[in-house]
Scaffold this motif. Structure first.
Motif, short mmCIF file in Angstrom:
data_model
loop_
_atom_site.label_atom_id
_atom_site.label_comp_id
_atom_site.label_asym_id
_atom_site.label_seq_id
_atom_site.Cartn_x
_atom_site.Cartn_y
_atom_site.Cartn_z
N HIS A 29 0.85 -1.19 0.00
CA HIS A 29 0.00 0.00 0.00
C HIS A 29 0.89 1.24 0.00
CE1 HIS A 29 -2.80 -3.14 1.57
NE2 HIS A 29 -3.60 -2.52 0.71
N GLU A 30 0.58 2.18 -0.88
CA GLU A 30 1.48 3.28 -1.20
C GLU A 30 1.90 4.08 0.03
OE1 GLU A 30 4.06 5.20 -3.44
OE2 GLU A 30 2.78 3.57 -4.17
N GLU A 31 1.01 4.24 1.00
CA GLU A 31 1.32 5.10 2.13
C GLU A 31 2.34 4.49 3.08
OE1 GLU A 31 -2.47 2.80 3.07
OE2 GLU A 31 -1.59 3.88 1.36
N VAL A 32 2.60 3.20 2.99
CA VAL A 32 3.53 2.56 3.94
C VAL A 32 4.64 1.76 3.25
CG1 VAL A 32 1.85 2.44 5.81
CG2 VAL A 32 2.00 0.55 4.16
N VAL A 33 4.65 1.73 1.92
CA VAL A 33 5.59 0.85 1.22
C VAL A 33 7.03 1.24 1.50
CG1 VAL A 33 5.47 2.18 -0.93
CG2 VAL A 33 6.16 -0.24 -0.99
N ARG A 77 2.14 -3.37 -9.49
CA ARG A 77 1.50 -3.30 -10.82
C ARG A 77 0.73 -4.57 -11.13
NH1 ARG A 77 6.45 -0.71 -12.42
NH2 ARG A 77 7.24 -2.69 -13.19
N ALA A 78 1.14 -5.68 -10.52
CA ALA A 78 0.44 -6.96 -10.72
C ALA A 78 -0.69 -7.14 -9.70
CB ALA A 78 1.44 -8.11 -10.62
N ASN A 79 -1.16 -6.05 -9.11
CA ASN A 79 -2.26 -6.07 -8.16
C ASN A 79 -1.85 -6.69 -6.83
OD1 ASN A 79 -4.97 -5.22 -7.73
ND2 ASN A 79 -5.69 -7.33 -7.89
N GLY A 80 -0.57 -6.64 -6.52
CA GLY A 80 -0.09 -7.20 -5.27
C GLY A 80 -0.49 -6.37 -4.06
N MET A 81 -0.71 -7.05 -2.97
CA MET A 81 -1.07 -6.41 -1.71
C MET A 81 0.11 -6.43 -0.74
SD MET A 81 -4.30 -7.38 0.73
CE MET A 81 -3.85 -9.13 0.77
N VAL A 82 0.87 -7.54 -0.75
CA VAL A 82 2.04 -7.65 0.11
C VAL A 82 3.05 -8.56 -0.57
CG1 VAL A 82 0.99 -9.51 1.45
CG2 VAL A 82 2.87 -8.20 2.44
#
Length: 211
Positions: A29-33, A77-82
């Motif tokens: 997630h962009e805010e914590v990556v 980009r591959a819809n990954g979450m973690v």
């Protein structure tokens, strides 16, 4: 033990799994990556020789951050979450493997049974088999993927994907967990097979979590 929440998901609300020693995760997630990546970078840097010059440590830190950021962007980009990957060295090298948990997949189109969707995906992606994960039926798919054209990647990768139906969902939804390794450059070697076995063992620790 590592835990990751599923955003806006019905029961279950998340999952748990046990990682091998030396592995870590990047929350995509962009805010914590970036914070997740820096945590892994620090873990890896702590393993460097204590007498390594400070300038060399800084170079290693910067290069490692770039590599992990690139891997995170690709997974996102591959819809990954973690993204899960090794961060501690074994005999001086980082294990060439990783796996990604994707955002839950929703069934699309009317009139399709959930088994038809999963069977269709499995038929397109490789050899499949039915397995049991956390007491529920799941699909395991394995294949060898050649390197992309016009890329810096030299070797084919061995990939294993688990497709897990979300229990209790009011409509068909699945969680996809995808493992990839180039092993020692030979996807069918004993080393590559041992890494696949390691991932299969991790998936046997997978458990849904509930509030």
């Amino acid at each position: 033990m590592t835990e990751q929440s599923l955003t806006r998901s019905p029961v279950p609300t998340g999952f748990n799994l046990v990682l091998p020693p030396g592995w870590g995760k990047v929350d995509l997630h962009e805010e914590v990556v970036n914070e997740s990546i820096l945590t892994l970078v620090d873990r890896s840097i702590d393993q460097l020789p204590k007498d390594l010059p400070r300038d060399d440590v800084s170079k290693v830190r910067m290069e490692l951050f770039k590599q992990l950021r690139k891997a995170a962007r690709k997974a996102s980009r591959a819809n990954g979450m973690v993204l899960y990957l090794p961060v501690e060295r074994v005999r001086g090298s980082v294990v060439p493997a990783s796996f990604v948990v994707s955002e839950p997949i929703n069934a699309t189109g009317a009139g399709f049974h959930s088994n038809q969707v999963v069977n269709g995906v499995a038929a397109e992606r490789g050899e499949s088999e039915t397995v049991t994960v956390d007491g529920s039926t799941a699909t395991r798919i394995e294949r060898i993927v050649p390197p992309p054209e016009r890329s810096e990647i030299e070797f084919s990768s061995r990939r294993v994907e688990y497709i897990l139906p979300l229990p209790g969902s009011p409509f068909p939804r699945w969680l996809a967990v995808t493992f990839s390794t180039v092993g020692d450059g030979k996807p069918d070697s004993e080393y590559s097979s041992a890494l696949v076995d390691l991932f299969d063992a991790v998936m046997m620790t997978f458990r849904w979590s509930y509030e």
